[in-house]
Design an enzyme around this catalytic site. Structure first.
Site, PDB file in Angstrom:
ATOM      1  N   CYS A   1       3.597  -6.290   2.648  1.00 13.73           N
ATOM      2  CA  CYS A   1       3.622  -5.044   3.411  1.00 13.73           C
ATOM      3  C   CYS A   1       3.557  -3.906   2.405  1.00 13.73           C
ATOM      4  O   CYS A   1       4.446  -3.770   1.560  1.00 13.73           O
ATOM      5  CB  CYS A   1       4.881  -4.953   4.258  1.00 13.73           C
ATOM      6  SG  CYS A   1       5.074  -3.357   5.083  1.00 13.73           S
TER       7      CYS A   1
ATOM      8  N   CYS B   1       1.095   1.526   8.315  1.00 12.43           N
ATOM      9  CA  CYS B   1       0.929   0.190   7.737  1.00 12.43           C
ATOM     10  C   CYS B   1       0.239   0.374   6.393  1.00 12.43           C
ATOM     11  O   CYS B   1      -0.890   0.888   6.345  1.00 12.43           O
ATOM     12  CB  CYS B   1       0.104  -0.703   8.659  1.00 12.43           C
ATOM     13  SG  CYS B   1      -0.308  -2.316   7.945  1.00 12.43           S
TER      14      CYS B   1
END
Length: 330
Positions: A108, A267
């Site tokens: 991530c 994101c």
């Protein structure tokens, strides 16, 4: 939840007066451009981070709430961490990332910056040089950088490693290698697959109005369906701007549906995928530096030599807490 001191933050939270193990867990809450996480400092590797515990901690009504749970743990404590140590012996710490639904995720981009901020906070990194972190997508290297917005935030830049287009040149020539149906948009759109250690499908929209109409409360339908699922980025190119040094910066606006989570405010790997896809579609002469606007803020994506890409953006710790594990949803 009650606030602990940083020195008392342990995965098990100590013991009760009768000597039995405590049913509390010390956590922190942090975010990168409002992509938010429950953070656990488990450098000793004591915590059994089960899918059930992840879902309970990430629950926004009955838990702490977050897009995912990230554990900072010794690389030697995990099989995946052992692989990171082979890749780079300096990767003594591992970013163990789980989606909010309890599933394991490779990486991530926002989370790795927040983990760097956590490592600074708990004394695992002094903020100078590089922090070398193991992840399931390979070793990542993080460094502190100046906030380009001038707001004085803590910004970190991450070499996100290699990226590639699974569909190759054929997908670029065809405009994509997937067909994507998004609720709220009236036609099926072509999507381009971009792999950054985790899978992404990027589709371009005509304008901000289309971006606003998209309903990401349900997962877009991607055909063919990727074997590991995919994050889906909706992007609107906003042109280029000339910087003070004469260089060009591309600008895109993005929304994202993350597999295992739903729509998120940001994101990191998705921002990289969005910039890389638009740059690919633009062809020769496209900028190597991109500003990506997401609902939670702004990040910077830079194409590096050697087929790598860098992500830079803020990372914020907002709270420390002790969670009563017995009170969490089951």
């Amino acid at each position: 939840m009650t606030a602990p001191s940083a020195s008392s933050a342990t995965p098990t939270g100590g013991s009760r007066p009768d000597g039995a193990p405590s049913s509390t867990l010390a956590v922190l809450k942090g975010h990168g451009t409002q992509n938010d996480f429950v953070l656990v400092d488990d450098r000793a590797g004591d915590l059994d981070l089960t899918p059930e515990l992840v879902r309970a901690l990430a629950d926004r009504r009955a838990g702490v709430g977050g897009d995912g749970v990230i554990r900072l743990v010794a690389s030697r404590a995990l099989p995946e961490g052992a692989a990171s140590l082979v890749e780079d012996p300096r990767a003594v710490w591992f970013m163990d990332y789980r989606n909010a639904d309890g599933s394991v995720a490779e990486m991530c981009g926002n989370g790795v910056r927040v983990v760097a901020r956590l490592a600074e906070h708990v004394g695992a990194w002094d903020g100078s040089g590089e922090l070398v972190l193991g992840t399931r997508a390979g070793v990542r290297r993080v460094r502190r950088v100046t906030d380009p917005t001038g707001r004085g935030a803590d910004w970190y830049a991450v070499d996100m490693g290699p990226w590639h287009l699974p569909g190759g040149a054929g997908a670029v020539e065809a405009g994509g290698d997937a067909e994507v149906t998004v609720r709220g948009l009236d036609v099926v759109r072509p999507g381009l697959s971009v792999d950054l250690g985790n899978p992404h499908t990027v589709l371009v929209l005509a304008d901000a109005g289309e971006l606003a109409r998209a309903d990401l409360s349900v997962a877009p339908d991607v055909v063919p369906e990727p074997p590991r699922g995919t994050n889906v980025e909706l992007v609107v190119p906003l042109g280029e701007r000339t910087e003070a040094d004469g260089g060009l910066t591309g600008v895109v606006r993005m929304r994202v549906h993350e597999r295992g989570v739903g729509e998120t405010r940001s994101c990191g790997t998705g921002a990289c995928a969005a910039a890389l896809a638009v740059r690919t579609w633009a062809g020769a002469g496209a900028p190597d530096v991109w500003t990506v606007e997401v609902p939670g803020g702004t990040v910077r994506v830079r194409v590096l030599d050697g087929g790598h890409v860098e992500l830079a953006g803020p990372a914020v710790l907002v709270a420390e807490a002790v969670v009563d594990l017995e009170a969490l949803p089951r």
